[in-house]
Design an enzyme around this catalytic site. Structure first.
Site, short mmCIF file in Angstrom:
data_model
loop_
_atom_site.label_atom_id
_atom_site.label_comp_id
_atom_site.label_asym_id
_atom_site.label_seq_id
_atom_site.Cartn_x
_atom_site.Cartn_y
_atom_site.Cartn_z
N ARG A 10 29.84 53.45 29.87
CA ARG A 10 28.86 52.36 29.84
C ARG A 10 27.59 52.75 29.09
O ARG A 10 26.86 51.88 28.61
CB ARG A 10 28.52 51.94 31.28
CG ARG A 10 29.75 51.53 32.10
CD ARG A 10 29.41 51.39 33.57
NE ARG A 10 30.60 51.32 34.40
CZ ARG A 10 31.24 52.38 34.88
NH1 ARG A 10 30.79 53.60 34.60
NH2 ARG A 10 32.32 52.24 35.63
N LYS A 40 34.29 38.05 31.37
CA LYS A 40 33.75 37.99 32.74
C LYS A 40 32.27 38.31 32.77
O LYS A 40 31.48 37.62 33.42
CB LYS A 40 34.53 38.93 33.64
CG LYS A 40 34.06 38.94 35.09
CD LYS A 40 33.35 40.22 35.42
CE LYS A 40 32.95 40.28 36.89
NZ LYS A 40 32.30 41.57 37.23
N ASP A 46 37.41 37.83 37.68
CA ASP A 46 37.91 39.20 37.66
C ASP A 46 39.21 39.23 38.46
O ASP A 46 39.72 38.18 38.87
CB ASP A 46 36.87 40.17 38.23
CG ASP A 46 36.44 39.80 39.66
OD1 ASP A 46 37.04 38.86 40.24
OD2 ASP A 46 35.53 40.45 40.18
N HIS A 51 39.69 40.11 41.42
CA HIS A 51 39.43 39.60 42.78
C HIS A 51 39.53 38.08 42.81
O HIS A 51 40.20 37.50 43.67
CB HIS A 51 38.04 40.07 43.22
CG HIS A 51 37.66 39.64 44.59
ND1 HIS A 51 38.29 40.11 45.73
CD2 HIS A 51 36.69 38.79 45.03
CE1 HIS A 51 37.74 39.56 46.79
NE2 HIS A 51 36.77 38.76 46.41
#
Length: 348
Positions: free
Chosen positions: A187, A230, A249, A251
């Site tokens: 990241r 997302k 996502d 989930h």
């Protein structure tokens, strides 16, 4: 400085859920007092919030008492904007409950999940950190960004507070290496590269996407390093006023398949599957589909599943009468939100 307050039922805003469900990663709840504390862009102070059954109380801590008093004049406006108080959440819940039985069941125990209207730059970098991550670790990374590259504000109750760093600081040489050493992993590259892109753009480019149509804003965000569909939808929904953006996502994919019987043949979350899930919820919930999505997403969290809410019987450690500000004074001092869209119904 005294606590100030404005009337607000927990069915319109429940701080404990809204500030911990993964929208914002800088709010911390004090274990002793139960109050929430954070810094908001545009003011060099620490915001303190707590809630009663029918009011939100707030206080500002700044390096000087005089500055705190001056900030009070604009504090309500800031909170009205931040919490999207031009939207009547109770009415939306009623609409969604009529439209969808599953939503009615899930929302019965989780009232007051309100979308925040956050700073686009902070939201962008926060959600770059969210890739393959959980709320606790994301919060830790965001805190490291602020401590390392933000501007020091003050120390309060044993904790130091900093502003969120501006893009040109994150675009400087050596930032990527430093962030890797701080545990950001891959990241770090995306944060540094995106910061350089933003630094090369005209001032206000990201904020101007609030005026662009959803699809256009989403497409622009996808050009930034580390921003996928997302993350782009999270930024659109939580900071760019795109109320029908649906972050999907794995989930949310599971919720769609389990609770809405969406027959998805693909074994991975492809662009086609992603769009099908988003379109399904947009058709079901309408203009504020992203808000409804957030309720369903939060209701599936284990930490919220044991919560039972009754409309007029919610336990609270704080009582309105403890505040030095009387209700008539609150009503007299309420500030009309200039940023409110005319078509939305004011609830405070």
């Amino acid at each position: 400085m005294s606590w100030w307050q404005f009337p607000c039922r927990k069915t319109q805003l429940w701080l404990d859920v809204t500030l911990s469900c993964g929208q914002s990663f800088r709010w911390r709840q004090d274990a002793g007092s139960g109050e929430w504390r954070s810094c908001l862009p545009g003011s060099l102070c620490v915001w303190r919030l707590k809630q009663t059954v029918d009011a939100v109380l707030y206080k500002l801590e700044s390096p000087s008492e005089k500055e705190s008093i001056l900030l009070e004049e604009s504090a309500r406006q800031t909170l009205f904007d931040y919490f999207n108080f031009d939207v009547d959440l109770e009415s939306l819940y009623t609409e969604w409950q009529r439209a969808d039985r599953n939503f009615a069941e899930q929302s019965a125990r989780l009232k007051g999940v309100r979308m925040l209207r956050q700073d686009p730059t902070e939201t962008l970098f926060s959600f770059i950190c969210s890739s393959n991550n959980n709320i606790e670790r994301i919060s830790g990374m965001v805190e490291k960004l602020c401590v390392t590259y933000g501007e020091y504000i003050l120390e309060f109750d044993g904790r130091q507070y900093y502003t969120f760093p501006v893009p040109h600081v994150l675009a400087a040489e050596g930032v990527e290496d430093k962030l890797r050493k701080l545990g950001f992993g891959y990241r770090a590259k995306y944060i540094h590269q995106t910061a350089k892109v933003l630094a090369s753009k005209p001032d206000g480019w990201l904020d101007e996407l609030r005026k662009a149509p959803y699809r256009e804003a989403h497409a622009e965000l996808l050009t930034l390093p580390g921003v996928g569909a997302k993350v782009a939808d999270c930024i659109c929904l939580m900071s760019l006023d795109k109320m029908d953006a649906i972050p999907v996502d794995t989930h949310m994919w599971q919720i769609a398949a389990r609770d809405y019987k969406l027959k998805v043949t693909n074994k991975s979350l492809t662009t086609k599957v992603y769009n099908e899930i988003g379109d399904h919820f947009r058709k079901l919930f309408g203009q504020y589909a992203g808000w409804a999505h957030s309720v369903l997403f939060s209701a599936d969290f284990k930490k919220f599943q044991s919560i039972q809410v009754e409309r007029n019987k919610i336990e609270s450690n704080v009582h309105v009468e403890d505040s030095p500000v009387h209700q008539e004074e609150v009503e007299a001092n309420l500030v009309t939100s200039k940023s409110a869209a005319a078509k939305r119904k004011r609830i405070i």
